[in-house]
Design a protein around this motif. Sequence first.
Motif, PDB file in Angstrom:
ATOM      1  N   ASN A  22       8.697 -19.726  43.333  1.00  0.00           N
ATOM      2  CA  ASN A  22       9.045 -21.007  42.723  1.00  0.00           C
ATOM      3  C   ASN A  22       8.816 -22.182  43.667  1.00  0.00           C
ATOM      4  N   SER A  77       6.795 -19.022  35.576  1.00  0.00           N
ATOM      5  CA  SER A  77       7.933 -19.401  36.409  1.00  0.00           C
ATOM      6  C   SER A  77       8.793 -20.363  35.603  1.00  0.00           C
ATOM      7  N   GLU A  97      15.044 -16.295  41.894  1.00  0.00           N
ATOM      8  CA  GLU A  97      14.158 -17.046  41.015  1.00  0.00           C
ATOM      9  C   GLU A  97      14.022 -16.299  39.701  1.00  0.00           C
ATOM     10  N   VAL A  98      13.562 -17.035  38.683  1.00  0.00           N
ATOM     11  CA  VAL A  98      13.529 -16.499  37.320  1.00  0.00           C
ATOM     12  C   VAL A  98      12.124 -16.616  36.737  1.00  0.00           C
ATOM     13  N   ASP A 149       9.639 -15.620  33.150  1.00  0.00           N
ATOM     14  CA  ASP A 149       9.567 -15.228  31.745  1.00  0.00           C
ATOM     15  C   ASP A 149       8.239 -14.499  31.558  1.00  0.00           C
ATOM     16  N   GLU A 201      16.023  -6.605  41.179  1.00  0.00           N
ATOM     17  CA  GLU A 201      15.441  -7.263  40.016  1.00  0.00           C
ATOM     18  C   GLU A 201      16.276  -6.941  38.781  1.00  0.00           C
ATOM     19  N   VAL A 221      12.967 -11.498  30.418  1.00  0.00           N
ATOM     20  CA  VAL A 221      13.235 -12.375  31.551  1.00  0.00           C
ATOM     21  C   VAL A 221      13.465 -11.515  32.781  1.00  0.00           C
ATOM     22  N   SER A 222      12.875 -11.915  33.887  1.00  0.00           N
ATOM     23  CA  SER A 222      13.060 -11.205  35.150  1.00  0.00           C
ATOM     24  C   SER A 222      13.763 -12.123  36.139  1.00  0.00           C
ATOM     25  N   LEU A 223      14.907 -11.691  36.625  1.00  0.00           N
ATOM     26  CA  LEU A 223      15.664 -12.418  37.639  1.00  0.00           C
ATOM     27  C   LEU A 223      15.517 -11.678  38.949  1.00  0.00           C
TER      28      LEU A 223
END
Length: 206
Positions: free
Chosen positions: A86, A118, A129-130, A132, A152, A199-201
């Motif tokens: 990010n 992002s 960070e996140v 999609d 993750e 969604v990946s965090l």
Amino acid sequence: MLTFMIRLFSIVNKIHNNIEKSTVMITEIVGTRLLTLRQQRQLTLQEVSTLTGVSTASLNNIERHTTSPSIDTLWKISSGLAVPINYFFATDPVDFELARPADFHNIASEDAGVVVQSVFNSIASNNFEVFDLSLTSQSARQSAAHVPGTVEVLIVKTGTLTMQVNGQTFQIPAGTMAKFNGAFAHEYRNDTTTDTSFVSLMIYNR
């Protein structure tokens, strides 16, 4: 009929131009951020190449805005320089940010049928960070292991996501969440006949 075709062509052309402008903008932002970070740390291209595993030629092209790095290249750079992906898109930190899909940043992917974006425009922390992501039917994306200590978290919005982590396979249906050790190589896969989005965090131990 002719009028309709002219209008349709105009719309398609406008969309194409917007996509091109967005790609150029991202290429410039990423290149400028990389150059700024390298100069701040007083690193040569060769030193950054050694840290990241990305060739000096590729790094030079990115800094000169002549190429847009793929998601895999950005992972290497961000991991090697210990900054979130990010960082290459974000503005200064803010106390609150509402993220709309139209504001997400597309990140080039070499995997057919895979879209990676992002989510946030500002840097809230270097520790997370996140992203999609969406996968069309029968598409897949392989990811190298992240830095040790990375966790993750996945939130599946539509479809069913198949994950392969450390030799094991898991299915995550829409409406559910999962987390795993990101220090293992892993694969995101859509084995179904419909699209899958999630969604990946990413949580880093920095």
